[in-house]
Write a protein that holds these residues in place. Structure first.
Motif: not given
Length: 416
Positions: A267-272, A279-280
């Motif tokens: 999720g962190y990488t998706a948010a980046r 991400a969520w």
């Protein structure tokens, strides 16, 4: 000119716009993507890069440096008077001793290696000391050289396959502890050497927990390199999650926690990347895993737990550049439930980023001061915290500027 024929952005007399364009292309970001992340138009960025517009003001330069993962402002601006390491903290005084222990491979066996159980007990004490110490790198840096040497010796002296696997699991965890120490210090080659050796030792151990931890740290190393490393981070994370899935129905808290930590990393990488829904969704998956853990369980390496999910929500919102949502999640998160001083400081830094995104500069600075109280070494080595402090030293508000200057001095920023 570099050896691959690409202009060197650090060679004079390149202008700011030329340096920006070269660094943007090296990071694999298109002009529309970078402009969007800056809240500007592609035409604005084109004019900056072509030199038809002058260099932007410091807050914009700092945001560009953050997005491009520029290590030193002088690399972007060409102005050596702005020489500030952004995402690499100062070299710790214990770094040479740790580096020497990592690099050494003594072949002579002049003593008996400690048992795996003995090494595990020392590791448990080392992790506990790290979480409790405000200057955790000092504590860990003192312990690591002997741990590294003893872990390597235990692998060499193992007499049975089972003993060797147990020793490799210990050695992998020692390298994990080493990666926490080496991260954000001025030796990226050493960081990768530690990460790779940790993964090799984990695979040799055949221990699901050790493999999960090594994958978690390797994915972080890829992701922290910037957008060019996001695909590699995703590949490591998803493969590790897939590997752990068969173990989860009967897994203990340690294996469940590392699976949850990997889910959050996805999720962190998706948010980046700016992928809001993905991400969520990964955060939701990790939260469900956290609920399967004992209420008071706290993973000693990743900090994964029920308590950490609030802090993780703040991180997702911040990385998605959602200021209002970041503040909302910060208000929901229970920081008191985070027992680790460095992890609490990291959470405070993420909160500060959220407040800054929301236009609450005064609150952001106050939150960084709380991070400094929790663990000075965490904030000193955190590039995002350094960016906020540097930016606030240029504030038009005299009181806030003085406040930022005090914190900048404590962090050793802009030192000659």
């Amino acid at each position: 000119m570099s050896s691959d024929g690409t202009p060197d952005p650090f060679a004079n007399p390149l202008a700011f716009g030329q340096r920006l364009q070269i660094l943007r292309q090296k990071r694999g970001l298109s002009r529309p993507v970078l402009a969007g992340l800056l809240g500007k138009s592609p035409d604005w960025l084109k004019q900056i890069e072509n030199g038809r517009m002058s260099m932007p003001k410091l807050p914009v330069i700092l945001r560009i440096a953050e997005l491009l993962r520029v290590r030193d402002l002088a690399d972007l601006t060409g102005d050596q008077s702005l020489s500030v390491d952004l995402f690499v903290g100062p070299g710790h005084s214990r770094l040479p001793a740790v580096r020497a222990a990592i690099n050494a491979f003594p072949l002579a066996v002049d003593r008996q290696a400690p048992t795996a159980a003995h090494l595990q007990a020392r590791l448990a004490r080392a992790w506990a000391a790290r979480h409790q110490a405000p200057n955790h790198r000092e504590v860990v840096g003192e312990l690591l050289p002997d741990l590294i040497r003893d872990g390597q010796l235990a692998v060499r002296q193992a007499e049975t396959a089972a003993d060797r696997r147990a020793a490799q699991a210990c050695l992998s965890e020692i390298y994990s502890l080493s990666q926490f120490f080496v991260a954000y210090q001025p030796d990226s080659a050493l960081l990768w050497r530690v990460a790779e050796r940790g993964m090799v030792a984990a695979q040799e151990s055949e221990d699901p927990h050790a493999i999960g931890v090594a994958a978690w740290l390797t994915a972080q190393a890829h992701r922290d390199g910037g957008p060019a490393g996001f695909d590699a981070a995703d590949a490591v994370t998803t493969e590790a999650i897939r590997y752990l899935e068969p173990y989860l129905p009967e897994a203990d808290d340690r294996v469940l926690a590392i699976a949850g930590a990997l889910q959050f990393e996805a999720g962190y990488t998706a948010a980046r990347r700016g992928e809001n829904g993905t991400a969520w969704n990964w955060w939701d998956t990790a939260a469900k895993t956290a609920k399967k853990l004992d209420a008071g369980y706290y993973h000693p390496i990743t900090s994964f737990s029920r308590a950490i999910m609030g802090a993780h929500a703040v991180t997702i919102a911040v990385e998605l550049r959602a200021g209002g949502e970041s503040v909302r999640q910060a208000n929901k998160a229970d920081a008191v439930a985070i027992p680790s001083r460095p992890r609490l400081a990291r959470h405070r830094i993420e909160e500060a980023r959220g407040y800054q995104l929301d236009g609450q500069a005064e609150t952001a600075l106050a939150t960084l001061e709380r991070a400094h109280e929790a663990a000075p070494e965490t904030i000193r080595y955190n590039g995002y915290a350094r960016l906020i402090v540097i930016e606030e030293t240029e504030s038009k508000n005299p009181a806030r500027r003085r406040r930022a200057a005090v914190l900048a001095s404590e962090l050793g920023l802009l030192a000659a």
